[in-house]
Design an enzyme around this catalytic site. Structure first.
Site: not given
Length: 439
Positions: A237, A411-413, A415
């Site tokens: 994501p 990487d929203h998982r 950060i």
């Protein structure tokens, strides 16, 4: 005794490769260190050196062969003093030893003799299908409209029937074919799968074959790029954060440093200083210098910046190790050398595998702003746009400044948006006050 030359593992993860080119031929005398072949891995084309002396007795894998497994014997070398033809002979005779046990089933062959009788019945159908040259799309349209392709004149290359030829054709002999199959009920069942195969094929064709075109085989590098970036967009994501950065101070510092480095033959680019800035920013915001593994988070203690370089065979990312602590002159020297060998396909695996974050600069192409795709397993990539004169508030007053847009993909998982924003702020501050990153 003949020496087997095997497909080498040119990186820890290599399982197969393409034997791109032989640099020797049968009968050539080689010694340790001589270049034998060029091997294309998933990221680069690398040279394969001889470790033994002798004469190339037999080349077993032709150049251009894809998917050659590591450990496969690709050639034989006759040792010093050994007859090359004798060294090659065992390779040719090896199948004979296997033919002896294969003769036993031949004695049993008469038993299943009724089975081959069905094969000749299907053969004419397959052969008649091959007489009509038609594109898969034309075949599908013809099947939908009930057009007999044998009565259509092709306008494509070598008389090939294309889409335009069948679109205007009138339905014709489709019922006749059904009548033919009714007269021969036994072959009908065996022909059904064969008839279905062409109908499924058009799903794989995504271009209009009536337009002049050429089809180019994908290199291993392009296949890897396609696979990894598809995986990235499907599984990672992405969150995008953009800042506008004033470049005037950085350009002034670059000019001063280049004057000082002129005697050493070093000329810094803006990109060299941006690599340095990203390295320092990553160490200043360690929550962004990470890799998400599914059930854990890897936090790096050093910033190794992968830099996107365009090559004739595709994109590759040589790495500047410990960019935060490397001098701008060292970064410049490394980048010139790495980029040059990247374009020649001569990088070593350790020079492009790894990295903790990436930087991609498309400013030289006039691109104002873009969003880059994260290079797994890294957690972020910085996309750099062109520096240009823009209206800008300078010292609390309207003015004109050289400004670029930089976009971080995270990487929203792993950060959070707030942590990504802190990295973007740190990067902006370092570029606008560049003495802070070289002090």
């Amino acid at each position: 005794m003949a020496i087997d030359l095997k497909m080498p593992a040119l990186s820890p993860t290599m399982e197969e490769g393409t034997l791109a080119k032989w640099l020797v031929k049968e009968g050539d005398v080689v010694k340790a260190g001589d270049l034998l072949a060029e091997i294309e891995t998933d990221k680069a084309t690398m040279e394969f050196e001889a470790v033994d002396e002798g004469t190339i007795a037999k080349i077993l894998v032709a150049e251009g062969t894809d998917g050659v497994k590591v450990g496969t014997v690709i050639a034989t070398i006759a040792a010093d003093g050994e007859d090359a033809s004798a060294a090659a002979a065992p390779k040719a005779e090896a199948p004979k030893a296997e033919e002896k046990p294969a003769e036993a089933p031949k004695a049993a062959a008469p038993a299943p003799s009724p089975t081959p009788s069905a094969a000749p019945a299907a053969a004419p159908a397959a052969a008649s299908g091959e007489r009509v040259k038609a594109s898969p799309l034309a075949r599908r349209i013809a099947a939908d409209k009930g057009v007999d392709l044998s009565g259509v004149t092709g306008s494509g290359p070598n008389g090939r029937i294309v889409k335009a030829d069948v679109e205007g054709a009138k339905p014709g002999a489709a019922p006749a074919k059904a009548a033919d199959s009714a007269q021969t009920p036994a072959p009908t069942a065996s022909e059904a799968p064969a008839a279905a195969a062409p109908a499924a094929a058009p799903a794989k064709v995504w271009w209009d074959e009536s337009i002049p075109h050429e089809v180019e085989k994908l290199t291993n590098i392009r296949k890897t790029i396609a696979r990894r970036l598809t995986e990235s967009k499907q599984t990672v994501p992405h969150i995008y954060l953009t800042v506008d950065i004033r470049l005037d101070a950085l350009l002034k510092l670059r000019s001063d440093l280049n004057k000082a480095l002129e005697a050493r033959g070093v000329k810094l680019s803006v990109n060299d200083l941006l690599i340095k800035a990203l390295g320092v920013a990553l160490e200043a915001t360690p929550k962004c210098n990470v890799t998400f593994t599914g059930d854990s988070l890897v936090s790096y203690k050093r910033a190794d910046v992968s830099v996107a370089v365009s090559t004739p065979t595709g994109l590759i990312t040589p790495i500047i190790r410990d960019a935060a602590n490397a001098s701008p002159s060292s970064i410049s020297t490394q980048m010139k050398e790495l980029a040059g060998r990247a374009k020649e396909g001569k990088l070593k695996p350790e020079e492009y595998q790894g990295g903790t974050a990436s930087l991609s600069n498309m400013g030289m192409f006039g691109i104002k702003q873009f969003e880059a795709v994260i290079n797994p397993p890294q957690g972020m990539i910085m996309a750099i746009g062109a520096g240009e004169k823009r209206p800008y508030i300078v010292d609390d007053a309207p003015g004109v400044a050289t400004v670029m847009s930089a976009t971080g993909s995270f990487d929203h998982r792993a950060i959070d948006g707030a942590d990504g924003a802190q990295l973007m702020k740190a990067f902006k501050d370092l570029v606008e006050s560049p003495l802070g990153m070289i002090a």
